[in-house]
Design a protein around this motif. Sequence first.
Motif, PDB file in Angstrom:
ATOM      1  N   PRO A  28       2.778  -0.993  -0.870  1.00 47.25           N
ATOM      2  CA  PRO A  28       2.175  -0.779   0.452  1.00 47.25           C
ATOM      3  C   PRO A  28       3.173  -0.098   1.398  1.00 47.25           C
ATOM      4  CG  PRO A  28       1.749  -3.013  -0.317  1.00 47.25           C
ATOM      5  CD  PRO A  28       2.762  -2.422  -1.259  1.00 47.25           C
ATOM      6  N   VAL A  29       2.680   0.873   2.146  1.00 41.26           N
ATOM      7  CA  VAL A  29       3.538   1.587   3.095  1.00 41.26           C
ATOM      8  C   VAL A  29       4.127   0.609   4.108  1.00 41.26           C
ATOM      9  CG1 VAL A  29       3.583   3.323   4.937  1.00 41.26           C
ATOM     10  CG2 VAL A  29       2.326   3.779   2.824  1.00 41.26           C
ATOM     11  N   LYS A  30       3.345  -0.368   4.529  1.00 40.46           N
ATOM     12  CA  LYS A  30       3.820  -1.359   5.492  1.00 40.46           C
ATOM     13  C   LYS A  30       5.030  -2.120   4.942  1.00 40.46           C
ATOM     14  CE  LYS A  30       2.193  -5.270   8.281  1.00 40.46           C
ATOM     15  NZ  LYS A  30       1.012  -6.132   8.609  1.00 40.46           N
ATOM     16  N   THR A  31       4.972  -2.450   3.656  1.00 44.80           N
ATOM     17  CA  THR A  31       6.085  -3.168   3.025  1.00 44.80           C
ATOM     18  C   THR A  31       7.323  -2.280   2.946  1.00 44.80           C
ATOM     19  OG1 THR A  31       4.529  -4.473   1.713  1.00 44.80           O
ATOM     20  CG2 THR A  31       6.816  -4.378   0.933  1.00 44.80           C
ATOM     21  N   PHE A  32       7.111  -1.046   2.547  1.00 45.56           N
ATOM     22  CA  PHE A  32       8.228  -0.095   2.447  1.00 45.56           C
ATOM     23  C   PHE A  32       8.920   0.089   3.786  1.00 45.56           C
ATOM     24  CE2 PHE A  32       9.615   4.432   2.725  1.00 45.56           C
ATOM     25  CZ  PHE A  32      10.661   4.373   1.815  1.00 45.56           C
TER      26      PHE A  32
ATOM     27  N   ILE B 177      11.134  -2.768   4.939  1.00 42.46           N
ATOM     28  CA  ILE B 177      12.449  -2.764   4.296  1.00 42.46           C
ATOM     29  C   ILE B 177      13.332  -1.662   4.871  1.00 42.46           C
ATOM     30  CG2 ILE B 177      13.658  -2.409   2.093  1.00 42.46           C
ATOM     31  CD1 ILE B 177      11.081  -3.531   0.744  1.00 42.46           C
ATOM     32  N   LEU B 178      12.736  -0.510   5.121  1.00 40.55           N
ATOM     33  CA  LEU B 178      13.496   0.651   5.582  1.00 40.55           C
ATOM     34  C   LEU B 178      14.010   0.491   7.012  1.00 40.55           C
ATOM     35  CD1 LEU B 178      14.475   3.583   5.228  1.00 40.55           C
ATOM     36  CD2 LEU B 178      12.179   4.351   5.912  1.00 40.55           C
ATOM     37  N   ARG B 179      13.171  -0.011   7.903  1.00 40.37           N
ATOM     38  CA  ARG B 179      13.520  -0.014   9.335  1.00 40.37           C
ATOM     39  C   ARG B 179      14.821  -0.739   9.658  1.00 40.37           C
ATOM     40  NH1 ARG B 179       7.691  -0.818  10.096  1.00 40.37           N
ATOM     41  NH2 ARG B 179       6.791   1.192  10.745  1.00 40.37           N
ATOM     42  N   PRO B 180      15.097  -1.906   9.130  1.00 43.93           N
ATOM     43  CA  PRO B 180      16.357  -2.573   9.486  1.00 43.93           C
ATOM     44  C   PRO B 180      17.563  -2.091   8.683  1.00 43.93           C
ATOM     45  CG  PRO B 180      15.043  -4.001   8.083  1.00 43.93           C
ATOM     46  CD  PRO B 180      14.201  -2.795   8.351  1.00 43.93           C
ATOM     47  N   SER B 181      17.348  -1.144   7.790  1.00 43.12           N
ATOM     48  CA  SER B 181      18.439  -0.682   6.935  1.00 43.12           C
ATOM     49  C   SER B 181      19.224   0.451   7.585  1.00 43.12           C
ATOM     50  CB  SER B 181      17.889  -0.204   5.587  1.00 43.12           C
ATOM     51  OG  SER B 181      17.321   1.099   5.713  1.00 43.12           O
ATOM     52  N   ALA B 182      20.384   0.742   7.008  1.00 45.73           N
ATOM     53  CA  ALA B 182      21.210   1.857   7.497  1.00 45.73           C
ATOM     54  C   ALA B 182      20.591   3.201   7.157  1.00 45.73           C
ATOM     55  CB  ALA B 182      22.602   1.761   6.876  1.00 45.73           C
ATOM     56  N   LEU B 183      19.561   3.204   6.342  1.00 43.95           N
ATOM     57  CA  LEU B 183      18.916   4.459   5.927  1.00 43.95           C
ATOM     58  C   LEU B 183      17.884   4.945   6.931  1.00 43.95           C
ATOM     59  CD1 LEU B 183      18.239   3.484   2.198  1.00 43.95           C
ATOM     60  CD2 LEU B 183      20.188   4.765   3.116  1.00 43.95           C
ATOM     61  N   TYR B 184      17.516   4.085   7.864  1.00 39.94           N
ATOM     62  CA  TYR B 184      16.405   4.393   8.761  1.00 39.94           C
ATOM     63  C   TYR B 184      16.774   5.442   9.802  1.00 39.94           C
ATOM     64  CZ  TYR B 184      12.795   3.778  12.317  1.00 39.94           C
ATOM     65  OH  TYR B 184      11.792   3.998  13.228  1.00 39.94           O
ATOM     66  N   ALA B 185      15.838   6.352  10.068  1.00 33.31           N
ATOM     67  CA  ALA B 185      15.947   7.312  11.166  1.00 33.31           C
ATOM     68  C   ALA B 185      14.655   7.235  11.972  1.00 33.31           C
ATOM     69  CB  ALA B 185      16.156   8.726  10.634  1.00 33.31           C
ATOM     70  N   PRO B 186      14.727   7.202  13.300  1.00 32.80           N
ATOM     71  CA  PRO B 186      13.516   7.070  14.120  1.00 32.80           C
ATOM     72  C   PRO B 186      12.463   8.132  13.833  1.00 32.80           C
ATOM     73  CG  PRO B 186      15.469   6.711  15.469  1.00 32.80           C
ATOM     74  CD  PRO B 186      15.955   7.173  14.129  1.00 32.80           C
TER      75      PRO B 186
ATOM     76  N   ARG C  95       5.615   9.450  -0.838  1.00 35.52           N
ATOM     77  CA  ARG C  95       4.687   9.760  -1.926  1.00 35.52           C
ATOM     78  C   ARG C  95       4.970   8.904  -3.162  1.00 35.52           C
ATOM     79  NH1 ARG C  95       1.004  13.456  -1.192  1.00 35.52           N
ATOM     80  NH2 ARG C  95       1.248  15.157   0.319  1.00 35.52           N
ATOM     81  N   LEU C  96       6.247   8.700  -3.460  1.00 42.25           N
ATOM     82  CA  LEU C  96       6.586   7.931  -4.653  1.00 42.25           C
ATOM     83  C   LEU C  96       6.129   6.477  -4.529  1.00 42.25           C
ATOM     84  CD1 LEU C  96       7.958   7.923  -7.433  1.00 42.25           C
ATOM     85  CD2 LEU C  96      10.037   7.150  -6.282  1.00 42.25           C
ATOM     86  N   ILE C  97       6.401   5.859  -3.398  1.00 40.84           N
ATOM     87  CA  ILE C  97       6.022   4.444  -3.272  1.00 40.84           C
ATOM     88  C   ILE C  97       4.502   4.283  -3.254  1.00 40.84           C
ATOM     89  CG2 ILE C  97       8.204   3.779  -2.194  1.00 40.84           C
ATOM     90  CD1 ILE C  97       5.285   3.581   0.077  1.00 40.84           C
TER      91      ILE C  97
END
Length: 284
Positions: free
Chosen positions: A193-197, A200-209, A185-187
Amino acid sequence: MTSVAVLGTGLLGTAIAKRLLDVGLEVHVWNRNPARLAPLLEQGATAVQELQGAAQGRNAVITVLRDGGVTASVVDALGPLHGTTVMPMGTMGIEESRQLARHVVPNNGHYLEAPVLGSKPQALDGTLLVMAGGDAQVFEEQRPLLSHLCQEPLLVGPVGSGAATKLALNQLIASLTHSFSLSLRLIQRAGVPVKTFMAILRPSALYAPTFDKKLQRMLDHSYADPNFSTDLLRKDLRLFLEEATTAGLQDQGLSGLLSLLEQAKGTDLDEQDYCALHELTALT
């Protein structure tokens, strides 16, 4: 032939029973509403007409019921257990599971809590995650049965440890879904753009499937055909908080999330997929 009773044929219970039928087991099924048994009976299951005596001749009795209280009442109605193993696969409290074990064992039964992570798709293809709690010998005896539902069933410790593990995992479901909704919601409001977010998120350590599994539902505000409902998520989060209090843990942040989920009570969100909590994370 291995003979199993599956008590409780909601979404998950039906899928578990179907899987056991598919692999050639003799399956007896029960539901408080007998009409819900029809698809399983057509596949070859046998209806349990009365709970009293339903454990006799069964290698295991699997319960897939809403909570510990309902599970205890159904198991109590079975009467003598005739040496069968009672395996609750639904979510319940740690002490609730221990109390159930204390009822089962003196009643000539064995007990192995076996809560699962996953829902209908994983049950049907045998890829649930099973976290068993109980005696190692009982676990080994039931491993062949559990292996029909899970590729590598795990014994995580004594009775109560399986229940604790399941609650810990379901707390993560709630927390991850809530945090992803807030970030999304914040971004969006900032014009990112959700696609851009997501790139960035997917290859990071923060990502969860789970983020990608729920992303399109959140973007479309479409929560029909749930595998796990908002109502059940709220119930399990409340149970986790009760256990956290007992364990002396700080639960202030999660209490706020539970309060948020309480807003779904009495609305259409309650019976929809749990990621419908996305509808609760915006003030306007």
